[in-house]
Design a protein around this motif. Sequence first.
Motif, PDB file in Angstrom:
ATOM      1  N   GLU A 108      11.040  25.828 -44.494  1.00  0.00           N
ATOM      2  CA  GLU A 108      11.660  24.631 -43.938  1.00  0.00           C
ATOM      3  C   GLU A 108      10.736  23.982 -42.912  1.00  0.00           C
ATOM      4  N   VAL A 109      10.510  22.690 -43.079  1.00  0.00           N
ATOM      5  CA  VAL A 109       9.727  21.955 -42.087  1.00  0.00           C
ATOM      6  C   VAL A 109      10.608  21.771 -40.859  1.00  0.00           C
ATOM      7  N   THR A 110      10.096  22.208 -39.706  1.00  0.00           N
ATOM      8  CA  THR A 110      10.892  22.160 -38.474  1.00  0.00           C
ATOM      9  C   THR A 110      10.259  21.274 -37.403  1.00  0.00           C
ATOM     10  N   MET A 169      10.191  14.180 -56.044  1.00  0.00           N
ATOM     11  CA  MET A 169       9.110  13.357 -55.523  1.00  0.00           C
ATOM     12  C   MET A 169       7.953  14.232 -55.082  1.00  0.00           C
ATOM     13  N   GLY A 170       8.296  15.332 -54.401  1.00  0.00           N
ATOM     14  CA  GLY A 170       7.242  16.239 -53.958  1.00  0.00           C
ATOM     15  C   GLY A 170       6.430  16.738 -55.141  1.00  0.00           C
ATOM     16  N   TYR A 216      22.945  10.176 -52.757  1.00  0.00           N
ATOM     17  CA  TYR A 216      21.962   9.109 -52.894  1.00  0.00           C
ATOM     18  C   TYR A 216      21.262   9.000 -51.542  1.00  0.00           C
ATOM     19  N   GLU A 217      20.014   8.532 -51.559  1.00  0.00           N
ATOM     20  CA  GLU A 217      19.291   8.295 -50.301  1.00  0.00           C
ATOM     21  C   GLU A 217      19.150   6.781 -50.200  1.00  0.00           C
ATOM     22  N   MET A 218      20.064   6.190 -49.439  1.00  0.00           N
ATOM     23  CA  MET A 218      20.175   4.722 -49.427  1.00  0.00           C
ATOM     24  C   MET A 218      19.323   4.067 -48.345  1.00  0.00           C
ATOM     25  N   GLY A 227      18.493  19.709 -54.025  1.00  0.00           N
ATOM     26  CA  GLY A 227      18.827  18.451 -53.359  1.00  0.00           C
ATOM     27  C   GLY A 227      19.427  17.497 -54.374  1.00  0.00           C
ATOM     28  N   SER A 228      18.974  16.256 -54.382  1.00  0.00           N
ATOM     29  CA  SER A 228      19.573  15.260 -55.272  1.00  0.00           C
ATOM     30  C   SER A 228      19.110  15.389 -56.714  1.00  0.00           C
ATOM     31  N   THR A 229      17.875  15.851 -56.914  1.00  0.00           N
ATOM     32  CA  THR A 229      17.316  15.838 -58.270  1.00  0.00           C
ATOM     33  C   THR A 229      18.172  16.640 -59.245  1.00  0.00           C
ATOM     34  N   GLY A 230      18.623  17.824 -58.797  1.00  0.00           N
ATOM     35  CA  GLY A 230      19.433  18.650 -59.683  1.00  0.00           C
ATOM     36  C   GLY A 230      20.851  18.122 -59.868  1.00  0.00           C
ATOM     37  N   LYS A 231      21.229  17.085 -59.124  1.00  0.00           N
ATOM     38  CA  LYS A 231      22.597  16.539 -59.216  1.00  0.00           C
ATOM     39  C   LYS A 231      22.617  15.221 -59.981  1.00  0.00           C
ATOM     40  N   SER A 232      21.435  14.739 -60.325  1.00  0.00           N
ATOM     41  CA  SER A 232      21.303  13.380 -60.850  1.00  0.00           C
ATOM     42  C   SER A 232      21.881  13.222 -62.252  1.00  0.00           C
ATOM     43  N   MET A 233      22.155  11.981 -62.614  1.00  0.00           N
ATOM     44  CA  MET A 233      22.663  11.668 -63.950  1.00  0.00           C
ATOM     45  C   MET A 233      21.517  11.513 -64.941  1.00  0.00           C
ATOM     46  N   GLY A 234      20.302  11.392 -64.449  1.00  0.00           N
ATOM     47  CA  GLY A 234      19.141  11.340 -65.342  1.00  0.00           C
ATOM     48  C   GLY A 234      18.935  10.012 -66.047  1.00  0.00           C
ATOM     49  N   GLY A 235      19.617   8.975 -65.606  1.00  0.00           N
ATOM     50  CA  GLY A 235      19.452   7.667 -66.256  1.00  0.00           C
ATOM     51  C   GLY A 235      18.071   7.080 -65.980  1.00  0.00           C
ATOM     52  N   VAL A 236      17.515   6.422 -66.991  1.00  0.00           N
ATOM     53  CA  VAL A 236      16.186   5.818 -66.897  1.00  0.00           C
ATOM     54  C   VAL A 236      16.283   4.416 -67.478  1.00  0.00           C
ATOM     55  N   LEU A 255       6.209  21.997 -49.816  1.00  0.00           N
ATOM     56  CA  LEU A 255       7.105  22.842 -49.015  1.00  0.00           C
ATOM     57  C   LEU A 255       8.556  22.591 -49.423  1.00  0.00           C
ATOM     58  N   GLU A 256       9.272  23.650 -49.696  1.00  0.00           N
ATOM     59  CA  GLU A 256      10.687  23.545 -50.090  1.00  0.00           C
ATOM     60  C   GLU A 256      11.463  24.567 -49.282  1.00  0.00           C
ATOM     61  N   ARG A 257      12.488  24.117 -48.583  1.00  0.00           N
ATOM     62  CA  ARG A 257      13.202  25.061 -47.719  1.00  0.00           C
ATOM     63  C   ARG A 257      14.129  26.004 -48.499  1.00  0.00           C
ATOM     64  N   SER A 309      17.632   5.208 -53.405  1.00  0.00           N
ATOM     65  CA  SER A 309      18.887   4.474 -53.584  1.00  0.00           C
ATOM     66  C   SER A 309      19.457   4.575 -55.002  1.00  0.00           C
ATOM     67  N   GLY A 310      19.326   5.750 -55.601  1.00  0.00           N
ATOM     68  CA  GLY A 310      19.911   5.965 -56.925  1.00  0.00           C
ATOM     69  C   GLY A 310      18.926   5.893 -58.078  1.00  0.00           C
ATOM     70  N   HIS A 311      17.634   5.674 -57.783  1.00  0.00           N
ATOM     71  CA  HIS A 311      16.654   5.510 -58.866  1.00  0.00           C
ATOM     72  C   HIS A 311      15.504   6.503 -58.801  1.00  0.00           C
ATOM     73  N   GLY A 312      15.673   7.557 -58.011  1.00  0.00           N
ATOM     74  CA  GLY A 312      14.527   8.414 -57.715  1.00  0.00           C
ATOM     75  C   GLY A 312      13.998   9.197 -58.890  1.00  0.00           C
ATOM     76  N   VAL A 313      14.873   9.644 -59.773  1.00  0.00           N
ATOM     77  CA  VAL A 313      14.367  10.415 -60.911  1.00  0.00           C
ATOM     78  C   VAL A 313      13.571   9.488 -61.828  1.00  0.00           C
ATOM     79  N   MET A 314      14.168   8.355 -62.155  1.00  0.00           N
ATOM     80  CA  MET A 314      13.486   7.464 -63.110  1.00  0.00           C
ATOM     81  C   MET A 314      12.188   6.904 -62.538  1.00  0.00           C
ATOM     82  N   HIS A 315      12.111   6.751 -61.217  1.00  0.00           N
ATOM     83  CA  HIS A 315      10.899   6.196 -60.619  1.00  0.00           C
ATOM     84  C   HIS A 315       9.957   7.267 -60.062  1.00  0.00           C
TER      85      HIS A 315
HETATM   86  C1  LIG Z   1      25.241  11.931 -58.528  1.00  0.00           C
HETATM   87  C2  LIG Z   1      23.846  11.350 -58.587  1.00  0.00           C
HETATM   88  C3  LIG Z   1      23.450  10.642 -59.717  1.00  0.00           C
HETATM   89  C4  LIG Z   1      22.157  10.104 -59.780  1.00  0.00           C
HETATM   90  N1  LIG Z   1      21.781   9.461 -60.915  1.00  0.00           N
HETATM   91  C5  LIG Z   1      20.507   9.032 -61.033  1.00  0.00           C
HETATM   92  C6  LIG Z   1      20.058   8.465 -62.248  1.00  0.00           C
HETATM   93  O1  LIG Z   1      20.830   8.320 -63.212  1.00  0.00           O
HETATM   94  N2  LIG Z   1      18.760   8.097 -62.339  1.00  0.00           N
HETATM   95  C7  LIG Z   1      17.881   8.255 -61.289  1.00  0.00           C
HETATM   96  O2  LIG Z   1      16.712   7.890 -61.425  1.00  0.00           O
HETATM   97  N3  LIG Z   1      18.299   8.752 -60.114  1.00  0.00           N
HETATM   98  C8  LIG Z   1      19.575   9.157 -59.963  1.00  0.00           C
HETATM   99  N4  LIG Z   1      19.997   9.691 -58.787  1.00  0.00           N
HETATM  100  C9  LIG Z   1      19.092   9.667 -57.632  1.00  0.00           C
HETATM  101  C10 LIG Z   1      18.063  10.755 -57.708  1.00  0.00           C
HETATM  102  O3  LIG Z   1      18.689  11.981 -57.981  1.00  0.00           O
HETATM  103  C11 LIG Z   1      17.281  10.821 -56.398  1.00  0.00           C
HETATM  104  O4  LIG Z   1      16.815   9.537 -56.042  1.00  0.00           O
HETATM  105  C12 LIG Z   1      16.084  11.756 -56.534  1.00  0.00           C
HETATM  106  O5  LIG Z   1      16.486  12.999 -57.041  1.00  0.00           O
HETATM  107  C13 LIG Z   1      15.380  11.909 -55.195  1.00  0.00           C
HETATM  108  O6  LIG Z   1      14.356  12.864 -55.333  1.00  0.00           O
HETATM  109  P1  LIG Z   1      13.680  13.463 -54.052  1.00  0.00           P
HETATM  110  O7  LIG Z   1      12.657  14.430 -54.516  1.00  0.00           O
HETATM  111  O8  LIG Z   1      13.287  12.369 -53.149  1.00  0.00           O
HETATM  112  O9  LIG Z   1      14.881  14.225 -53.285  1.00  0.00           O
HETATM  113  P2  LIG Z   1      15.519  15.678 -53.570  1.00  0.00           P
HETATM  114  O10 LIG Z   1      15.623  15.999 -55.009  1.00  0.00           O
HETATM  115  O11 LIG Z   1      16.766  15.748 -52.759  1.00  0.00           O
HETATM  116  O12 LIG Z   1      14.433  16.653 -52.965  1.00  0.00           O
HETATM  117  C14 LIG Z   1      14.232  16.741 -51.579  1.00  0.00           C
HETATM  118  C15 LIG Z   1      13.894  18.178 -51.289  1.00  0.00           C
HETATM  119  O13 LIG Z   1      13.489  18.304 -49.931  1.00  0.00           O
HETATM  120  C16 LIG Z   1      13.971  19.534 -49.456  1.00  0.00           C
HETATM  121  N5  LIG Z   1      14.005  19.446 -48.007  1.00  0.00           N
HETATM  122  C17 LIG Z   1      14.766  18.626 -47.232  1.00  0.00           C
HETATM  123  N6  LIG Z   1      14.476  18.815 -45.934  1.00  0.00           N
HETATM  124  C18 LIG Z   1      13.509  19.756 -45.881  1.00  0.00           C
HETATM  125  C19 LIG Z   1      12.782  20.374 -44.819  1.00  0.00           C
HETATM  126  N7  LIG Z   1      13.031  20.068 -43.538  1.00  0.00           N
HETATM  127  N8  LIG Z   1      11.843  21.286 -45.133  1.00  0.00           N
HETATM  128  C20 LIG Z   1      11.598  21.634 -46.413  1.00  0.00           C
HETATM  129  N9  LIG Z   1      12.255  21.080 -47.467  1.00  0.00           N
HETATM  130  C21 LIG Z   1      13.197  20.163 -47.194  1.00  0.00           C
HETATM  131  C22 LIG Z   1      15.341  19.681 -50.092  1.00  0.00           C
HETATM  132  O14 LIG Z   1      15.751  21.024 -50.127  1.00  0.00           O
HETATM  133  C23 LIG Z   1      15.096  19.109 -51.487  1.00  0.00           C
HETATM  134  O15 LIG Z   1      14.761  20.112 -52.427  1.00  0.00           O
HETATM  135  C24 LIG Z   1      21.266  10.253 -58.682  1.00  0.00           C
HETATM  136  C25 LIG Z   1      21.668  10.968 -57.560  1.00  0.00           C
HETATM  137  C26 LIG Z   1      22.944  11.511 -57.496  1.00  0.00           C
HETATM  138  C27 LIG Z   1      23.358  12.270 -56.277  1.00  0.00           C
END
Ligand SMILES: Cc1cc2nc3c(=O)[nH]c(=O)nc-3n(C[C@H](O)[C@H](O)[C@H](O)COP(=O)(O)OP(=O)(O)OC[C@H]3O[C@@H](n4cnc5c(N)ncnc54)[C@H](O)[C@@H]3O)c2cc1C
Length: 372
Positions: A161-163, A1-2, A298-300, A29-38, A20-22, A324-330
């Motif tokens: 890291e944002v503190t 998202m950032g 997931y961030e629910m 975080g979640s992005t690198g763990k995602s399933m990548g579904g769209v 800013l990335e800590r 809530s599970g849709h962050g990559v696609m959205h």
């Molecule tokens: C197993 C799994 C499967 C998924 N499958 C899908 C899917 O199929 N399709 C889909 O669209 N989505 C899927 N998702 C959801 C998707 O991965 C997330 O919604 C999305 O990655 C959220 O992106 P983000 O940038 O908000 O969060 P993140 O990718 O978690 O990024 C947040 C970043 O903030 C950093 N951070 C946190 N606190 C601080 C701080 N205090 N200071 C500085 N940096 C900080 C973290 O280090 C991290 O890098 C899945 C998630 C999981 C876990």
Amino acid sequence: MGSSVAYHLTAAGCRNVVVLERESSQGKGSTGKSMGGVRAQFSTAVNIRMSLYSIPFFRSFDEVMGHPSGYRPQGYLFVASHERHLEYLRGNYRRQVGLGLQSVELLQAADVIRIVPQLRSDDIVGGSFGATDGFVDPHSVMTGFMLRAIDQGARLERYSEVTGMEIDAQGVAGVRTDRGYITSRTVVNAAGAWAGQVAKFAGLDLPVEPLRRMLVPTEPFDMIPHSAPMVVDMATGFHFRPEGLGLLLAWNDPEETPGFKTNFDPAFVEKILTRGVHRVPCLEEAEVNPKRAWAGLYEMTPDHHAIIGPAPGIPGLYLANGFSGHGVMHSPATGRITADLILKGATDVVDARLLNLERFAEGRLLEETAVL
Ligand SMILES: Cc1cc2nc3c(=O)[nH]c(=O)nc-3n(C[C@H](O)[C@H](O)[C@H](O)COP(=O)(O)OP(=O)(O)OC[C@H]3O[C@@H](n4cnc5c(N)ncnc54)[C@H](O)[C@@H]3O)c2cc1C
């Protein structure tokens, strides 16, 4: 998202953007763990609209960003085995088509089986298929956004890291990091599952909870073609898609409880394979190495929709949280909406009021039932 917010801000001409990335790198975080579904096959208008912006964006991503998104429009196949599933799909279909989605179709049981003949079919009553749905490479999408944002003048600060956050009478004044203080009248909380902690720095209560989700890749497996779509068994929520030389299996365990748990539980393998084999008998032959499986968060939110827009009562603070599970696609739509709201105070991608934080206090919850 950032990264997406930074891209959309700089694409609109804004130059003084810092992400800013800590961690030592983005994507841990979640992005690198995602399933990548769209997919655009959602049940609420706002989620469908977010996808109608994001999917064409992924289609032209490589050309615009000069970086691959890995978008593969192999489709999403929803498999119905009860009349109530069909009713639900019909309602969604009408809403999706009404909003302009052309690539979705309702299927008879025979059509479902034609698309994936390996499914156990005795109880299938129909389904739906979205041809422009599919998958992306989440890490590559994030990198593409960030690299392009950097080309356009943004800066990425890792190990930052944002503190804390400084709030004065005018609103946000800056953020404290473990490497120093950054003055800014505009701050976007894009901290994923940790967004609640960051919001607290501004005295804001954000209803975003971390919830563990686990994914299980199979070893090389060719009993299902690599051109198969994402297949969703509506009876159990088990879903899978081709990945590399094998499959990537997913199932959201309803017994999972909120918390920052990112360990993979080996007992999950049997649970998921039981659901998998039930719908796809040939999975009996698939080999799984639990050491290659992983868990992420997931961030629910309480209504399974994102929280996007200005934070109430804190001018200059914006939220891009709770996907809530849709962050990559959205991510394309979110970046664009957030940049629009920051720079123009309005957006034409969605009715942004629907996604604001105030909806929880005002009882305007949205309910997305197609959470995967
Ligand atoms: C197993 C799994 C499967 C998924 N499958 C899908 C899917 O199929 N399709 C889909 O669209 N989505 C899927 N998702 C959801 C998707 O991965 C997330 O919604 C999305 O990655 C959220 O992106 P983000 O940038 O908000 O969060 P993140 O990718 O978690 O990024 C947040 C970043 O903030 C950093 N951070 C946190 N606190 C601080 C701080 N205090 N200071 C500085 N940096 C900080 C973290 O280090 C991290 O890098 C899945 C998630 C999981 C876990």
